[in-house]
Structures are given as structure tokens and as C-alpha cells.
Design a protein around this motif. Structure first.
Motif, PDB file in Angstrom:
ATOM      1  N   SER A 164       0.830  -1.208   0.000  1.00 55.97           N
ATOM      2  CA  SER A 164       0.000   0.000   0.000  1.00 55.97           C
ATOM      3  C   SER A 164       0.861   1.253   0.000  1.00 55.97           C
ATOM      4  N   GLU A 165       1.998   1.212   0.686  1.00 57.99           N
ATOM      5  CA  GLU A 165       2.905   2.363   0.669  1.00 57.99           C
ATOM      6  C   GLU A 165       3.399   2.644  -0.748  1.00 57.99           C
ATOM      7  N   GLN A 166       3.685   1.576  -1.488  1.00 59.66           N
ATOM      8  CA  GLN A 166       4.115   1.773  -2.873  1.00 59.66           C
ATOM      9  C   GLN A 166       3.006   2.416  -3.704  1.00 59.66           C
ATOM     10  N   LEU A 167       1.772   1.948  -3.512  1.00 55.01           N
ATOM     11  CA  LEU A 167       0.655   2.521  -4.285  1.00 55.01           C
ATOM     12  C   LEU A 167       0.384   3.963  -3.881  1.00 55.01           C
ATOM     13  N   LEU A 168       0.447   4.258  -2.585  1.00 53.87           N
ATOM     14  CA  LEU A 168       0.206   5.628  -2.130  1.00 53.87           C
ATOM     15  C   LEU A 168       1.264   6.579  -2.681  1.00 53.87           C
ATOM     16  N   ALA A 169       2.505   6.092  -2.810  1.00 53.26           N
ATOM     17  CA  ALA A 169       3.560   6.924  -3.384  1.00 53.26           C
ATOM     18  C   ALA A 169       3.255   7.237  -4.841  1.00 53.26           C
ATOM     19  N   ILE A 170       2.787   6.227  -5.595  1.00 47.67           N
ATOM     20  CA  ILE A 170       2.445   6.444  -7.003  1.00 47.67           C
ATOM     21  C   ILE A 170       1.299   7.436  -7.128  1.00 47.67           C
ATOM     22  N   ILE A 171       0.290   7.270  -6.294  1.00 48.80           N
ATOM     23  CA  ILE A 171      -0.873   8.164  -6.328  1.00 48.80           C
ATOM     24  C   ILE A 171      -0.449   9.605  -6.051  1.00 48.80           C
ATOM     25  N   SER A 172       0.378   9.772  -5.018  1.00 46.65           N
ATOM     26  CA  SER A 172       0.797  11.121  -4.646  1.00 46.65           C
ATOM     27  C   SER A 172       1.632  11.768  -5.749  1.00 46.65           C
ATOM     28  N   GLU A 173       2.529  10.977  -6.360  1.00 45.09           N
ATOM     29  CA  GLU A 173       3.340  11.519  -7.456  1.00 45.09           C
ATOM     30  C   GLU A 173       2.448  12.008  -8.595  1.00 45.09           C
ATOM     31  N   ASP A 174       1.485  11.170  -8.985  1.00 46.53           N
ATOM     32  CA  ASP A 174       0.613  11.521 -10.111  1.00 46.53           C
ATOM     33  C   ASP A 174      -0.235  12.752  -9.802  1.00 46.53           C
ATOM     34  N   ARG A 175      -0.758  12.820  -8.593  1.00 40.42           N
ATOM     35  CA  ARG A 175      -1.625  13.947  -8.239  1.00 40.42           C
ATOM     36  C   ARG A 175      -0.832  15.252  -8.193  1.00 40.42           C
ATOM     37  N   ASP A 176       0.361  15.209  -7.597  1.00 36.90           N
ATOM     38  CA  ASP A 176       1.188  16.416  -7.540  1.00 36.90           C
ATOM     39  C   ASP A 176       1.515  16.918  -8.940  1.00 36.90           C
ATOM     40  N   ALA A 177       1.813  15.979  -9.840  1.00 37.09           N
ATOM     41  CA  ALA A 177       2.161  16.375 -11.211  1.00 37.09           C
ATOM     42  C   ALA A 177       0.962  16.995 -11.928  1.00 37.09           C
ATOM     43  N   LEU A 178      -0.240  16.520 -11.617  1.00 31.12           N
ATOM     44  CA  LEU A 178      -1.448  17.078 -12.232  1.00 31.12           C
ATOM     45  C   LEU A 178      -1.756  18.476 -11.698  1.00 31.12           C
ATOM     46  N   GLN A 179      -1.458  18.699 -10.431  1.00 39.81           N
ATOM     47  CA  GLN A 179      -1.822  19.976  -9.807  1.00 39.81           C
ATOM     48  C   GLN A 179      -0.795  21.072 -10.058  1.00 39.81           C
ATOM     49  N   ARG A 180       0.435  20.704 -10.415  1.00 34.65           N
ATOM     50  CA  ARG A 180       1.463  21.700 -10.699  1.00 34.65           C
ATOM     51  C   ARG A 180       1.441  22.057 -12.184  1.00 34.65           C
ATOM     52  N   ALA A 234      -9.198  13.057 -13.235  1.00 33.79           N
ATOM     53  CA  ALA A 234      -8.051  12.238 -12.866  1.00 33.79           C
ATOM     54  C   ALA A 234      -7.696  12.424 -11.394  1.00 33.79           C
ATOM     55  N   ILE A 235      -7.775  13.705 -10.923  1.00 27.62           N
ATOM     56  CA  ILE A 235      -7.484  13.971  -9.510  1.00 27.62           C
ATOM     57  C   ILE A 235      -8.524  13.303  -8.625  1.00 27.62           C
ATOM     58  N   ASP A 236      -9.807  13.396  -9.014  1.00 28.02           N
ATOM     59  CA  ASP A 236     -10.865  12.758  -8.233  1.00 28.02           C
ATOM     60  C   ASP A 236     -10.634  11.241  -8.170  1.00 28.02           C
ATOM     61  N   ARG A 237     -10.233  10.680  -9.308  1.00 27.74           N
ATOM     62  CA  ARG A 237      -9.970   9.235  -9.349  1.00 27.74           C
ATOM     63  C   ARG A 237      -8.811   8.868  -8.423  1.00 27.74           C
ATOM     64  N   LEU A 238      -7.752   9.674  -8.442  1.00 28.18           N
ATOM     65  CA  LEU A 238      -6.610   9.398  -7.575  1.00 28.18           C
ATOM     66  C   LEU A 238      -6.995   9.539  -6.106  1.00 28.18           C
ATOM     67  N   ASN A 239      -7.820  10.559  -5.797  1.00 28.06           N
ATOM     68  CA  ASN A 239      -8.277  10.725  -4.414  1.00 28.06           C
ATOM     69  C   ASN A 239      -9.086   9.505  -3.959  1.00 28.06           C
ATOM     70  N   ARG A 240      -9.936   8.999  -4.859  1.00 34.52           N
ATOM     71  CA  ARG A 240     -10.731   7.809  -4.517  1.00 34.52           C
ATOM     72  C   ARG A 240      -9.822   6.606  -4.289  1.00 34.52           C
ATOM     73  N   LEU A 241      -8.844   6.430  -5.178  1.00 42.13           N
ATOM     74  CA  LEU A 241      -7.935   5.302  -5.027  1.00 42.13           C
ATOM     75  C   LEU A 241      -7.127   5.422  -3.729  1.00 42.13           C
TER      76      LEU A 241
END
Length: 584
Positions: free
Chosen positions: A300-316, A569-576
Motif C-alpha cells: 500500500s505504501e508503494q501505491l500511495l507513493a504512485i498516487i501522490s506523485e501523479d496527483r502532484d504532477a497534475l496539480q502543478r 483524474a485527480i478525483d480518481r486518484l483521491n478515490r484510489l
């Protein structure tokens, strides 16, 4: 290192247990985590989650056999299951982790690096898992499984034969260390001569931090005296209790070789079997549950890291992400230049260390040769006079015995001094790597908060000793017919002293060459270990950049579709993220 599937799930993941058939909550959560990983296109995480779910649902737990090479780990496991199912030998054998689990009939299979399984004949197992036939794992084997109808394994316990520490197989440490997250309990196999060693102790400490159940075994008890074993038991228990900060249980003294041949006294064999049966009865379900929890946490830590990376890249803004990546690359390039400059300092240090060991070798040889001459002269009268060639063989054998007695004990202090010297030199590289990681973190790079961004100080060599004692058989027994004839006639002319002098010269040659081989072995290990540390630092720094670049690539694709796609995409990442967090 991956978990291993049951035989019914080798080829088709579609036949893995579904949520309705999984008998534990842990397996059900792992299957759900696997599906979430698939949504994130993190297939390695998804695959490991499915495989661990299969293990948990079947109630299997791993008892790893760990220790230094030549402790007889493979022989011990063979004796416990009652059949010679894993290869053994005088030289270091095991090259990849081999799981021994229950099956109705003996058979084997190997898992390749491409995640495929291959059924093999038992006679072919050594082709894949031994150092001799698969040196440094050139065949890219991820692991092996051996199925055996052993009553001891019928309730879910699986043994794991791990590569030994301190062998000539240079990848053993990394392979064994990589398997630690999958260990549920451990058989710690040590010896009386020598007892638990430094590198061995570090591994047991790492395992002991993860698992509570450690079963301590002193193997090869038939080769040591009662006082030696008693001292080893006391020393091992005290050292482990001090390092692990908890009391250790009984230390079982056994001889796996005797049990395989059904000879000799039982010693603590029955007690060891009783302890293993007790582990199944008292802790089996808890160990399976703990394996599930650890796997969920890690994956789960690996997945949370992927989610956070993707979301940060979308928001910047894309430009900001690009600048951040450029900053990373500049810092990494600067680190590369610093390592290059450190290499020149290391070359100077290496020369200093080389001079140090040359002087140590000189002192050793001077002392050892003086003592060896005395021992040779003292033992010479006890050799019976014999036919010339026979007399030569006896003298040369005596020279080999004396030189071995002098050289082999010297190996340990030389390696310990080499590790001290290496650790001092490697400290510069570790400090440099941590400084650059801190520099990236201070620059506000959030990626670093999810990276293992602290390099641990080096505690010992990263590669194995390749030293083997050279007897120089050809020199001891020259094939020349003229020499053989001379040996026949020399005693009759009163010139037996010629053979004796040649044996004395041979003894000197053995001492000098083998002690020099130890010196070279230590120096090579310093060089190779430092190279591996440098490669690890480079890999860690580049991994930070790689994660950020992948997230940016995905963000570009989504942003090209417009703001609604970005928000979706952000909503999807937040849900995941919520779904993953809920599973843990």
C-alpha cells in the motif's frame, strides 16, 4: 523477490481465489489491493498482492533458514523433511531462495525473472539454484519451489533455503536481504567454530527486527567438543540478546549430517522437531496474519507513493514540474561529479590500505614461518621412515597441514581489519550521498518524503570472500619420472635430507603464497564493495528522478485533454487513495 503461488495458480491468475472463496480477511484485502494496483497500472504490485493472497488463503508461512555459508543449512532442511531435496556440498551451494513446501509427491519448479514458472525434474534443480551451475544467478532465476510429502510441512509451514553469507557468490547478501520482508519466522543456523560472525549477526538482527520467532540451531555438533559447543551457545545467546534486546530461547545442538545418515546420538534433534511443531500449533495462524499485514503495509505504501506523485504532477504547472526535474538532474549530475572526485581520494586511501596490509602480511609471514619451522622439526621424528616416494608424500602432507593451521586462523582478523578500513573509506561516500539527498529535500521536492532517503553507514563488505586455501598438489607430488626414481634411491645413499629440505621449502612456499592470497582477497573486497556502494547511491538518486519523470509524462497526457479531464483524474486518484488507505 516475489511470493510464490500454489501449484494450481502457476499459469492463470484467473484461477486465483476470489473474494468469496478466500478464507481470511487478509487475503480478501490483498486481492482488493491487487485490483487497485491494476487500476494504477502498477502490475508488479498487483502481481505480488495476488500471490501473497494465495499464500495467506492457503495458510502458508515461511520459516527461512539463515546463516553463514558452510553452516549446513541445506543439509539441515533436508534432514527436517526427511529427504535430500535441495542440493548440498562442500562449496557454497545455494544461489537463489528455495521454498520447500508440502506436496503429495516430490517435484520442483523455478520462477524466472519474467514471472513465468517452469516445472523441472528434481535432478535438474541444481542447474538453477546452485552457485556452481548458476554462478551469480546468470540464468535470472527469481526463486524455486520444491514440493515434498513431509508431515512437518502438512499444516502450512514452508522452509526457505537462503543463500549463505560470506560465500564466493557475490550476490548472496543482496539476495538474502531482499527476501527478508517475506520471512515469517527463522531458523538461525550457527556454528561452534567459529560462532556467529559479524555479517551473520547483522542479518539475524535485521530478521529479528521483523519477526519474533527465532529458532537457534548449532549445527555440525559432531565436529566439536562439548566445551566448544557450550562456549558457542553462551556466546551466541549473549550476543543476540544484546543486539535484539529480548531474551533468546533454547539453542538446539544437532548434526544434520548424522540425521541424514541415521547415525550418531540424537542430541537436541527431537527437541528441535518439537519446537517446529509447536511453532505450527501455537503461532501458525498468527504468522500468516502477520505476513498479510506486512504485505498490505508494504504494497500500500508503494501505491500511495504512485498516487501522490501523479496527483502532484497534475496539480502543478507543467513548467514547474519540468524545472523541478531539471533541478533533480543537476543535483544528481553534481553528485556524480563528486563521486568521481571522491574516487581519486579513494585511490589514495586504497594505496594506504594496500601498504598497511602488505606490512601486516610481512609481519605475519615472518612470525608464522619461524613457528612453522619449529613445528615441522618437532613433528618430523614422529613420521615413520618409508619407501622414498611415500616418505615424500608424508612430508609434503605435513607441510600442508602446518601451513593450513597457520594461515586459516589469520583469515578472520585480516577480514575484520579489512572491513574496518572499508567502512572508514565508505563513510565518505555515504555522507556525500546523504548530503545530496538532503539538498534535494531542502529544495522542496516532495518526492523525497516517500523515498528511503537515508543511506545507512556501511557495516561490512558487500561482496564475498573468494579465498580458498591452495595446497599446490602438483608441487607436492611432481609427476616427473626422474624425481620418482630419485626418491627411490636417495634413502639408500643417505640423502633423505634432500627430501626433507624440499619439504621445508614447500612449507615456506605454502605460507607465503596463501597468506598473500588472503591479503589480495581483502583488498579486492574493499575495492568491489566500494564500487557496489557507489552504484547503489547512483541508483537511488536516479530513482528519484525517474519517479518524477513518469508522473510528469502521465500528467502531460491528461492535461492535453483539458481541465475536466485533469479534475476527473485527480478525483480518481483521491478515490484510489481512500480505498488503499482503508485496506490498511
Amino acid at each position: 523477490m516475489h511470493e510464490y503461488n500454489s501449484s494450481s495458480t502457476v499459469q492463470d491468475y484467473g484461477s486465483l481465489p476470489t473474494e468469496t472463496s478466500v478464507c481470511t480477511d487478509g487475503a480478501s484485502r490483498l486481492l482488493r489491493l491487487g485490483r487497485l494496483a491494476q487500476e494504477l497500472r502498477a502490475e508488479p504490485v498487483a502481481e505480488e498482492a495476488r500471490e501473497l493472497a494465495a499464500r495467506v488463503s492457503e495458510g502458508r508461512f515461511y520459516v527461512a533458514c539463515v546463516g553463514q555459508f558452510k553452516r549446513g543449512k541445506s543439509t539441515l532442511l533436508n534432514a527436517l523433511v526427511g529427504d535430500a531435496v535441495v542440493p548440498t556440498g562442500f562449496i557454497p551451494v545455494t544461489a537463489v531462495p528455495t521454498v520447500i513446501r508440502f506436496g503429495e509427491a516430490i517435484h520442483a519448479r523455478v520462477r524466472m525473472r519474467d514471472a513465468s514458472w517452469r516445472d523441472i525434474a528434481m535432478t535438474d534443480l541444481k542447474e538453477y539454484v546452485t552457485e556452481e551451475l548458476n554462478p551469480e544467478n546468470k540464468k535470472a532465476v527469481d526463486g524455486a519451489e520444491v514440493f515434498v510429502p513431509s508431515p512437518l510441512l502438512s499444516s502450512g509451514m514452508c522452509f526457505v533455503d537462503t543463500p549463505g553469507l560470506g560465500s564466493v557468490f557475490t550476490g548472496n547478501t543482496a539476495t538474502t536481504q531482499a527476501f527478508i520482508p517475506h520471512i515469517d519466522a527463522a531458523l538461525v543456523v550457527v556454528g561452534a567454530d567459529p560462532p556467529i560472525a559479524g555479517e551473520e549477526l547483522a542479518l539475524v538482527e535485521a530478521v529479528g527486527k521483523q519477526v519474533q520467532d527465532l529458532i537457534l540451531v548449532i549445527n555440525k555438533s559432531d565436529r566439536t567438543s562439548d566445551p566448544e559447543r557450550a562456549a558457542a551457545v553462551k556466546f551466541t545467546r549473549e550476543v543476540l540478546e544484546r543486539r535484539l534486546h529480548r531474551p533468546m530461547g533454547e539453542v538446539f545442538e544437532v548434526s544434520a549430517a548424522e540425521r541424514m545418515e541415521d547415525r550418531g546420538p540424537l542430541r537436541d534433534w527431537e527437541k528441535l522437531l518439537e519446537s517446529l511443531h509447536g511453532l505450527v500449533d501455537d503461532s501458525g495462524s498468527d504468522l500468516v496474519r502477520a505476513a498479510s499485514d506486512r504485505g498490505l503495509q508494504r504494497l500500500s505504501e508503494q501505491l500511495l507513493a504512485i498516487i501522490s506523485e501523479d496527483r502532484d504532477a497534475l496539480q502543478r504547472p507543467i513548467e514547474e514540474s519540468e524545472r523541478r526535474i531539471e533541478l533533480m538532474k543537476e543535483t544528481i549530475s553534481e553528485a556524480g561529479r563528486s563521486m568521481y572526485e571522491l574516487n581519486f581520494l579513494f585511490m589514495a586511501e586504497q594505496q594506504r590500505i594496500s601498504d598497511l596490509f602488505v606490512e601486516r602480511h610481512r609481519r605475519f609471514f615472518r612470525s608464522a614461518w619461524a613457528e612453522s619451522e619449529i613445528e615441522f622439526d618437532e613433528e618430523l621424528p614422529s613420521l615413520p621412515l618409508a619407501f622414498g616416494p611415500h616418505y615424500r608424500r608424508r612430508l609434503m602432507h605435513l607441510a600442508q597441514e602446518i601451513s593450513r593451521r597457520k594461515v586459516m586462523p589469520w583469515l578472520k582478523p585480516e577480514q575484520e581489519e579489512g572491513e574496518r578500513q572499508y567502512s572508514a573509506v565508505a563513510l565518505r561516500f555515504v555522507e556525500m550521498g546523504n548530503n545530496f539527498l538532503k539538498k534535494l529535500a531542502d529544495a522542496g521536492l516532495s518526492e523525497l518524503t516517500r523515498m528511503p532517503h537515508a543511506l545507512e553507514p556501511e557495516k561490512g563488505f558487500r561482496v564475498r570472500s573468494r579465498f580458498t586455501f591452495e595446497d599446490f598438489i602438483g608441487t607436492a607430488q611432481p609427476p616427473s619420472p626422474l624425481r620418482w626414481l630419485a626418491d627411490i634411491f636417495l634413502p639408500f645413499v643417505g640423502a633423505r635430507k634432500v627430501i626433507t629440505n624440499e619439504a621445508r621449502e614447500f612449507l615456506q612456499h605454502l605460507l607465503e603464497i596463501n597468506s598473500a592470497r588472503i591479503q589480495n582477497d581483502v583488498l579486492n573486497r574493499i575495492q568491489d564493495s566500494r564500487g557496489r556502494l557507489e552504484a547503489e547511491i547512483r541508483k537511488l538518486l536516479h530513482e528519484i528522478s525517474r519517479i518524477a519523470e513518469q508522473a510528469l509524462d502521465r500528467a502531460r497526457i491528461v492535461k492535453e485533454e483539458g481541465a475536466p479531464a485533469v479534475q476527473a483524474a485527480i478525483d480518481r486518484l483521491n478515490r484510489l487513495e481512500r480505498d488503499v488507505s482503508a485496506l490498511v
